[in-house]
Design a protein around this motif. Structure first.
Motif, mmCIF file in Angstrom:
data_model
loop_
_atom_site.group_PDB
_atom_site.id
_atom_site.type_symbol
_atom_site.label_atom_id
_atom_site.label_comp_id
_atom_site.label_asym_id
_atom_site.label_seq_id
_atom_site.Cartn_x
_atom_site.Cartn_y
_atom_site.Cartn_z
ATOM 1 N N ARG B 115 14.852 0.514 0.690
ATOM 2 C CA ARG B 115 15.133 -0.638 1.607
ATOM 3 C C ARG B 115 13.793 -1.462 1.478
ATOM 4 N N LEU B 119 10.406 -4.044 7.392
ATOM 5 C CA LEU B 119 8.971 -3.582 7.545
ATOM 6 C C LEU B 119 7.872 -4.462 7.740
ATOM 7 N N VAL B 120 6.800 -3.836 8.203
ATOM 8 C CA VAL B 120 5.692 -4.682 8.627
ATOM 9 C C VAL B 120 4.425 -4.465 7.890
ATOM 10 N N ARG B 121 3.807 -5.626 7.516
ATOM 11 C CA ARG B 121 2.337 -5.505 6.726
ATOM 12 C C ARG B 121 2.526 -4.707 5.499
ATOM 13 N N VAL B 122 3.595 -4.842 4.645
ATOM 14 C CA VAL B 122 3.508 -3.836 3.673
ATOM 15 C C VAL B 122 2.737 -4.461 2.561
ATOM 16 N N GLY B 123 1.740 -3.483 1.964
ATOM 17 C CA GLY B 123 0.932 -3.631 1.169
ATOM 18 C C GLY B 123 1.118 -4.807 0.044
ATOM 19 N N ARG B 124 0.065 -5.443 -0.248
ATOM 20 C CA ARG B 124 0.412 -6.592 -1.452
ATOM 21 C C ARG B 124 1.109 -6.082 -2.838
ATOM 22 N N PHE B 126 3.199 -3.686 -2.805
ATOM 23 C CA PHE B 126 4.381 -3.016 -2.506
ATOM 24 C C PHE B 126 5.530 -4.069 -2.055
ATOM 25 N N LYS B 129 9.479 -4.493 -2.829
ATOM 26 C CA LYS B 129 9.869 -3.325 -3.758
ATOM 27 C C LYS B 129 10.222 -2.334 -3.001
ATOM 28 N N PRO B 130 11.319 -1.572 -3.231
ATOM 29 C CA PRO B 130 11.851 -0.342 -2.624
ATOM 30 C C PRO B 130 10.791 0.862 -3.086
ATOM 31 N N ILE B 131 10.700 1.939 -2.448
ATOM 32 C CA ILE B 131 9.847 3.190 -2.860
ATOM 33 C C ILE B 131 10.289 3.615 -4.041
#
Lengths: 259, 149
Positions: B115, B119-124, B126, B129-131
């Motif tokens: 997914r 999402l909030v404040r995902v690292g640059r 990532f 991109k899904p996990i």
């Protein structure tokens, strides 16, 4: 009869400060110290084996050293830190009237440098800021944390609490998911603590050096694959303030050791 | 009966059609009941690769779960032991649990591994991109299905 009981119960509960969902009751709070093994505890307990004490001693030297174009040392204004700095770190982050917002102990030291010593501010996480901060915070060792009592801090404590509850990052986790709901369980074999920031700056065996609470917070954020806030960012200060106010009444341990 | 079957097929077709318009670059999938019946890649996963993925710290599985992995130290205990996962769940159920565990429980601490929205404040590094990739999901599903009591 049942109604009277209900009323009595309501009155009884009204007298107890309400705990928000997921919050740890005051008497169940535990320092990170209690999650460590006996060897690490012993390392913290004995000042001759605690590597954090080397930083404290260096901080004491800096405290007495004249610096900046004012050619003043911390001691020239504050005198003997053993009395003048006692309990000070326990109430930080504290409200700064001129800035109208809370500042961390590191920021306070740098404000002193700029305003009174006319010296350049020390970079975040540099050895000098950490040693000075450790020396000052060490004067509060054993003293109960009082941070967040100033009513002017209330909105910032609330901002920090919201950040603590906010899920973030690719892994979509909030601080509370681990540190309120799952402490004492093991993440990849390591115990999860309650995130009570009682011993900062502290010596982390993983870092092989002393580090600030902001460094620790940033590494948790990176761990959940979130964009970590920059050192000194208002959000990090608010989070630090919330965590310290959450630990209010717990004794300071600086310099603590953590795995 | 015949009419309701037609109705379900029509719904599935429209869902599949809708999901083709996704702009997030993820392979579209269709939730049927409590699972995702079809492989995300259209192919069966590789269980041996899946085992290696479960044990790799970068996939994060082993940080919270433990399992029948005697060679691996430092397993987590925040989440159920994976032993018997293939008995407890069908591959369809396993797939949806990996793709989006929050589908079953919005408060779960298990991340949604396939997914990128909400999402909030995902690292640059990532962002967007899904996990796990679709292939990685399929490999892990194939492996978990082999964990039988």
């Amino acid at each position: 009869m049942i109604l009277w009981r209900a009323i009595a119960a309501a009155i009884l509960f009204a007298g107890i400060p309400a705990l928000l969902a997921g919050e740890i009751p005051p008497d169940a709070r535990r320092s990170g110290y209690s999650f460590m093994g006996p060897d690490t505890r012993a390392m913290q307990d004995d000042d001759t084996s605690n590597p954090g004490m080397l930083f404290v001693l260096d901080g004491e030297t800096l405290w007495r050293k004249k610096t900046g174009s004012a050619d003043k040392s911390c001691a020239d204004c504050h005198g003997d830190a053993r009395s003048s700095m006692k309990g000070v770190a326990a109430r930080y982050p504290a409200f700064d009237k001129a800035l109208a917002r809370p500042v961390t102990l590191d920021q306070r030291i740098n404000l002193c440098r700029t305003n009174h010593q006319q010296a350049t501010p020390l970079p975040y996480e540099s050895r000098d800021i950490l040693t000075l901060s450790a020396f000052v915070a060490h004067q509060s060792r054993g003293i109960a944390i009082t941070a967040g009592e100033d009513p002017r801090l209330a909105p910032f404590v609330e901002q920090g609490r919201k950040l603590y509850l906010q899920r973030e990052g690719q892994l979509n986790l909030a601080c509370t998911n681990c540190h309120d709901d799952n402490f004492d369980k093991r993440l990849a074999g390591s115990p999860i603590t309650q995130a009570q920031p009682t011993g900062y700056p502290l010596y982390r065996l993983e870092w092989q050096t002393l580090g600030s609470l902001e460094r620790r917070l940033r590494s948790c954020m990176t761990g959940v694959r979130a964009q970590a806030y920059e050192y000194g960012a208002p959000e990090l200060v608010a989070l630090e303030l919330y965590l310290m106010s959450r630990a209010r009444g717990m004794p300071m341990e600086t310099p603590a050791i953590r795995p | 009966m015949a009419r309701s079957t037609v109705c379900i097929v029509a719904t599935l077709a429209s869902l599949a059609l809708a999901s083709h318009t996704r702009a997030d670059g993820l392979v579209p999938y269709t939730i049927v009941g409590d699972g995702i019946a079809d492989s995300l890649t259209g192919m069966p996963g590789d269980a041996a690769r899946g085992r290696a993925l479960v044990l790799a710290r970068t996939t994060t599985c082993i940080l919270c779960h433990s399992g029948p992995f005697p060679e691996t130290r430092f397993q987590g205990d925040l989440a159920p032991d994976l032993s018997g996962a293939g008995t407890r769940w069908s591959t369809s159920q396993l797939r949806l649990r990996l793709v989006d565990a929050s589908h079953f429980n919005p408060d779960t601490i298990m991340p949604s591994y396939y997914r990128t929205d909400g999402l909030v404040r995902v690292g640059r590094n990532f962002t967007g991109k899904p996990i796990l990739s679709a292939t990685e999901i399929e490999d892990i599903v194939a492996f978990l299905a082999t964990l039988r009591d």
